[in-house]
Design a protein around this motif. Sequence first.
Motif, short mmCIF file in Angstrom:
data_model
loop_
_atom_site.label_atom_id
_atom_site.label_comp_id
_atom_site.label_asym_id
_atom_site.label_seq_id
_atom_site.Cartn_x
_atom_site.Cartn_y
_atom_site.Cartn_z
N GLN A 214 0.82 -1.35 -0.08
CA GLN A 214 0.14 -0.05 0.08
C GLN A 214 0.80 1.31 -0.01
N LYS A 215 1.90 1.50 0.70
CA LYS A 215 2.62 2.39 0.69
C LYS A 215 3.66 2.58 -0.34
N GLN A 216 4.11 1.41 -0.98
CA GLN A 216 4.83 1.34 -2.20
C GLN A 216 4.06 2.03 -3.26
N TYR A 217 2.63 1.67 -3.59
CA TYR A 217 1.80 2.21 -4.72
C TYR A 217 1.24 3.39 -4.21
N GLY A 218 1.20 3.78 -3.02
CA GLY A 218 0.70 4.95 -2.57
C GLY A 218 1.14 6.35 -3.06
N LYS A 219 0.61 7.38 -2.53
CA LYS A 219 0.76 8.64 -3.09
C LYS A 219 1.76 9.49 -2.11
N MET A 220 2.92 9.75 -2.76
CA MET A 220 3.91 10.74 -1.78
C MET A 220 3.48 12.17 -1.65
N ILE A 221 3.39 12.71 -0.57
CA ILE A 221 2.95 14.09 -0.41
C ILE A 221 4.05 14.56 0.50
N PRO A 222 4.87 15.55 -0.14
CA PRO A 222 5.95 16.26 0.51
C PRO A 222 5.60 17.05 1.84
N GLN A 223 6.58 17.03 2.81
CA GLN A 223 6.22 17.62 4.04
C GLN A 223 7.58 18.63 4.51
N ASP A 224 7.18 19.52 5.18
CA ASP A 224 7.97 20.68 5.64
C ASP A 224 8.89 20.04 7.10
N LYS A 225 8.46 19.24 7.68
CA LYS A 225 8.95 18.63 8.98
C LYS A 225 8.67 17.26 9.09
N VAL B 39 26.71 7.21 13.98
CA VAL B 39 26.60 7.57 12.41
C VAL B 39 25.72 8.90 12.26
N ASP B 40 25.73 9.57 11.42
CA ASP B 40 25.07 10.67 10.95
C ASP B 40 24.08 10.34 9.87
N PHE B 41 22.97 10.83 10.06
CA PHE B 41 21.83 10.83 9.12
C PHE B 41 21.32 12.04 8.65
N LYS B 42 21.60 12.45 7.36
CA LYS B 42 21.40 13.52 6.90
C LYS B 42 19.92 13.39 6.14
N ILE B 43 18.83 14.29 6.64
CA ILE B 43 17.72 14.19 5.91
C ILE B 43 17.78 14.91 4.51
N GLU B 44 17.19 14.26 3.80
CA GLU B 44 17.02 14.72 2.08
C GLU B 44 15.92 15.08 1.61
N GLU B 45 14.77 14.09 2.06
CA GLU B 45 13.44 14.21 1.53
C GLU B 45 12.84 13.80 2.78
N ILE B 46 11.39 14.42 2.91
CA ILE B 46 10.53 14.17 3.92
C ILE B 46 9.16 14.10 3.19
N ASN B 47 8.30 12.93 3.56
CA ASN B 47 7.28 12.44 2.56
C ASN B 47 6.20 12.06 3.47
N ALA B 48 4.85 12.24 3.53
CA ALA B 48 3.76 11.71 3.92
C ALA B 48 3.27 10.69 2.82
N ILE B 49 2.80 9.36 3.24
CA ILE B 49 2.40 8.68 2.37
C ILE B 49 0.84 8.41 2.40
N GLU B 50 0.22 8.53 1.45
CA GLU B 50 -1.34 8.24 1.33
C GLU B 50 -1.35 6.82 0.85
N LYS B 51 -1.75 5.93 1.59
CA LYS B 51 -1.71 4.53 1.23
C LYS B 51 -2.60 4.30 0.08
N ALA B 52 -2.22 3.32 -0.85
CA ALA B 52 -3.06 3.00 -1.65
C ALA B 52 -4.14 2.05 -1.44
N GLU B 53 -5.29 2.09 -2.18
CA GLU B 53 -6.41 1.29 -1.65
C GLU B 53 -6.02 -0.26 -2.35
#
Length: 440
Positions: free
Chosen positions: A146-157, A236-250
């Motif tokens: 569902q997440k793989q085929y869901g819709k990616m929605i960019p987030q600020d935080k 280890v350092d984790f550098k954030i490059e993208e933030i997304n919410a996922i609207e799960k696919a039906e």
Amino acid sequence: MNISKEQVDALNAIVKVAISKEDYADKVEKVLVDYRKNANIPGFRKGQVPMSLIQKQYGRAILAEEVNKLLQTSLNDYLVEEKLDILGNPLPKVTEDFNWDSDDFTFEFELGLAPEFSVDLAKSKVTKFEIVADDKMLDEQVERIQKQYGKMIPQDKVTEDTTVLGTFSNEENGINNTTTITLDIFNDKKTAKQFVGKKVGDVVALGTKGLFDDDHKLMDYLKVGHDGIHGLDITVDFKIEEINAIEKAEINQELLDKLFGEGVVSSVEELKAKIKEDAEAQFAQQADQKFLNDVIEGLIENTKFDLPAEFLKKWIQNVGETPLSAEQAEVEYEKSEKGLRYQLIENKIIAENDLQIQFEDLKSHTAELIKKQMAQFGQLNPTDEEVEGIVARVLSNQDEVKRLSEQVMSEKMLDLFKEKVSGKAKKVNYQEFVKEMYGE
């Protein structure tokens, strides 16, 4: 010529090869005559050089070459005729006062002999794992789809529910891996909270010790080898490059048709059944490999026999292009001893159970591999002619034939072990199997 064997002990012998002048004289004479015909020596016409001069210039070298040829051929024939099962190759004993001016020669070779032993597969006891895809795994896989085929929605935080694309790095340990994470992967909620509110470009420092509920996840997220994860306690350092919410696919028929083809799967229940079938088919291969490895380890551990260790160390010293020191040979022997023991055990098992690789076995195995590879690229129904053509090309390569033959023999050994090795069956889920696999 006379060849004799002196048995030093059960694992060592000396072979003596006595060569007289009559064994080599004609061969040496023939070569000298050929040299005379073709020799270009100033002051003499071609073919007219005195034989005494040819003998003086080339006689010793030709004698040594012809005697060595005769020696190697005779020794090899003797080993075959006497059916001597040797380890390594015969080692010539150095004779300090050897004289090439003599008419008769005696050469001695040290032999390391394969030990006598028996293999009883019925005494082996190994757990046979059956890995099941449990409900938790199936639910997780459905959600992953569902997440793989869901819709990616960019987030600020970053929030607790977002996915984060970023790079784990630690220059000193050579770690640099870009991956996507969700905050629920971390073992400690405090770690997850470090991400909440962060933005693209921010860096979060993380300690690897106890970072996940299973240290083996470090292998996936940090791309660290299995040996490297044990006791790994670094930052280890984790550098954030993208933030997304996922609207799960039906999970609807359109998605199911896209995944499996039209009408193949028509409900969530059938989807889970399909996931279970595919997962357990892969798990079965992993369980078979562990079973095979465990049987092999058990055979090496429990099949007792001695090896001609001192001979083998001496052979290792001299077998390569560059001779090794005694200390280097000792190290190499310790590295290779276990493999040599299993090679002897395997050869005995193959002989006693008449495990033979027929060409048809090799063709069939290769064809199945090719069909699987073609299916991965969308060619689900290749013709027999297409497959046979590729099989013929693959089997024309001797390196490939060797590699594939080893795979076929491994399958035959696995089938034999399944038939003859007793052991209790044990059902486990995949996480339990991983712990069994690595002893943790």
